[in-house]
Design an enzyme around this catalytic site. Structure first.
Site, PDB file in Angstrom:
ATOM      1  N   ASP A  70       0.827  -1.206   0.000  1.00 37.10           N
ATOM      2  CA  ASP A  70       0.000   0.000   0.000  1.00 37.10           C
ATOM      3  C   ASP A  70       0.864   1.260   0.000  1.00 37.10           C
ATOM      4  OD1 ASP A  70       0.963  -0.143   2.577  1.00 37.10           O
ATOM      5  OD2 ASP A  70      -0.992  -0.021   3.565  1.00 37.10           O
TER       6      ASP A  70
ATOM      7  N   GLU B  50      -1.513  -5.330   8.535  1.00 41.39           N
ATOM      8  CA  GLU B  50      -0.824  -4.746   9.687  1.00 41.39           C
ATOM      9  C   GLU B  50      -1.501  -5.215  10.966  1.00 41.39           C
ATOM     10  OE1 GLU B  50      -0.421  -0.530   9.305  1.00 41.39           O
ATOM     11  OE2 GLU B  50       0.644  -0.672   7.390  1.00 41.39           O
TER      12      GLU B  50
ATOM     13  N   GLU C 193       9.010  -3.608  11.203  1.00 40.24           N
ATOM     14  CA  GLU C 193       9.378  -2.328  10.616  1.00 40.24           C
ATOM     15  C   GLU C 193       9.805  -1.325  11.683  1.00 40.24           C
ATOM     16  OE1 GLU C 193       7.767   1.172   7.583  1.00 40.24           O
ATOM     17  OE2 GLU C 193       6.583  -0.656   7.871  1.00 40.24           O
TER      18      GLU C 193
END
Length: 387
Positions: free
Chosen positions: A92, A192, A260
């Site tokens: 995305d 996520e 991340e």
């Protein structure tokens, strides 16, 4: 209706039999099933064959690093395919590096599907993973009045109302994931994680038969809660949460987890605690693999806005943006001064006899100026060619 249904079924079966060979050649473009392994059982993997979850598990067991890069269109997918990248992520992040938004939030599922289909046509070898964009798995689906009455009835009997509400969310998440595979041609999805509802959504998607990669640490879709693009795991509570969330995603059935923007020791702890691969991005060298954004690692976009948002952890392996800018400037200058296109880039000829006939036809049409222009061009072009 029965006759029509029977006719359609017969037509479909005959079409499949008639065109089975040609259809098999196109399976990779729109299928999430490995070629030549659908009915024949597992086959040995090599560089020219598709990457599967089995291949990734083998690499993980052997301690071989896994490579992942984003792609958003046919050309970038072909580049990843040629380079032998293991996982191609249709991220995305396209919202930012392709559509020009400041965050990943605006991109829609329908827009993501366009990117997925383009990538599926170009990448034949990597495992293809599509991101579920923000808004495609958080809210409940619209239901009919009949369902609403049934819902009220269930509320009366079920003590834990939250379970009912969450089940609607999971239905939306599964529907979105199904579209990414069926309409986008992907092999798996990424979402996520973090909140318990998202972990349960991941579990529901896995139980629907869809492979899932989790994502913890800095989760760009949650920047309004995180207060911006902020690294995670930098204090005890946050570091423990990264590890706990990773383990919860593993328990939910995810086959890998993206870490991340977390400190290397935190990523190392999560990697050690998990039995599935971790894919790091800004998480140091102790993960099972690494992922970078295509535009970032190539240095694609050279302008102030992109320089502002390019992550500090990204290594630029090229400065493609500089090369592109230089080429475009040179093109603009050559068109302006008339040096492009030259005879070398004007390959299509017309014979002398045909030129004469063409000029006569133009004169008969009353287009004397056009005939003069054509004669002029023919004379000048001939002189350039001789020179």
């Amino acid at each position: 209706m029965g006759i029509l249904s029977s006719f359609c079924k017969t037509l479909r079966n005959s079409t499949i039999k008639t065109h089975s060979n040609s259809a098999l050649a196109l399976l990779r473009c729109m299928s999430n099933v490995p070629e030549n392994t659908v009915y024949g059982g597992p086959k040995p993997q090599n560089h020219s064959q598709r990457v599967t979850l089995t291949h990734l598990r083998q690499k993980h067991r052997k301690g071989e690093p896994i490579t992942m890069v984003t792609a958003y269109d046919y050309p970038s997918a072909v580049h990843l395919d040629t380079a032998g990248i293991d996982i191609c992520l249709v991220g995305d992040s396209a919202s930012m590096v392709v559509h020009g938004h400041d965050t990943t939030l605006p991109i829609t599922l329908d827009e993501m599907l366009v990117h997925c289909r383009a990538v599926a046509r170009g990448a034949k070898r990597p495992l293809l993973v599509g991101d579920l964009p923000f808004g495609s798995y958080e809210s409940s689906t619209h239901q009919s009045p009949f369902f609403f009455l049934s819902f009220l009835y269930l509320l009366f009997w079920i003590v834990n109302v939250r379970l009912v509400i969450c089940s609607l969310n999971y239905e939306q998440a599964v529907d979105a994931a199904v579209r990414v595979l069926k309409e986008g041609g992907m092999d798996a999805i990424k979402l996520e994680g973090g909140a318990p509802s998202r972990i349960t959504a991941a579990k529901a998607i896995v139980e629907a038969g869809i492979a899932v990669i989790g994502h913890v640490g800095l989760t760009p879709q949650a920047i309004s809660v995180l207060g911006g693009f902020r690294p995670q795991g930098r204090n005890v509570d946050s570091a423990v949460k990264v590890v706990e969330t990773s383990m919860a995603l593993q328990e939910a059935g995810c086959f890998a987890v993206v870490l991340e923007c977390v400190p290397p020791p935190v990523a190392a702890a999560a990697t050690s605690a998990l039995q599935i691969p971790t894919i790091g991005i800004g998480a140091g060298p102790f993960c099972s693999g690494q992922v970078l954004v295509y535009h970032d690692l190539l240095g694609m976009l050279q302008h102030p806005h992109h320089a502002k948002v390019t992550p500090k952890f990204c290594k630029q392996y090229a400065h493609v943006g500089d090369v592109i800018n230089k080429a475009l400037l040179e093109y603009q200058q050559e068109v302006t001064n008339g040096s492009f296109p030259s005879s070398a880039h004007s390959p299509y000829k017309i014979g002398a006899a045909d030129i004469d006939g063409f000029l006569q036809a133009l004169q008969k049409m009353g287009l004397g100026d056009a005939a003069d222009a054509a004669a002029n061009a023919a004379e000048k072009f001939e002189m350039k060619t001789v020179t």
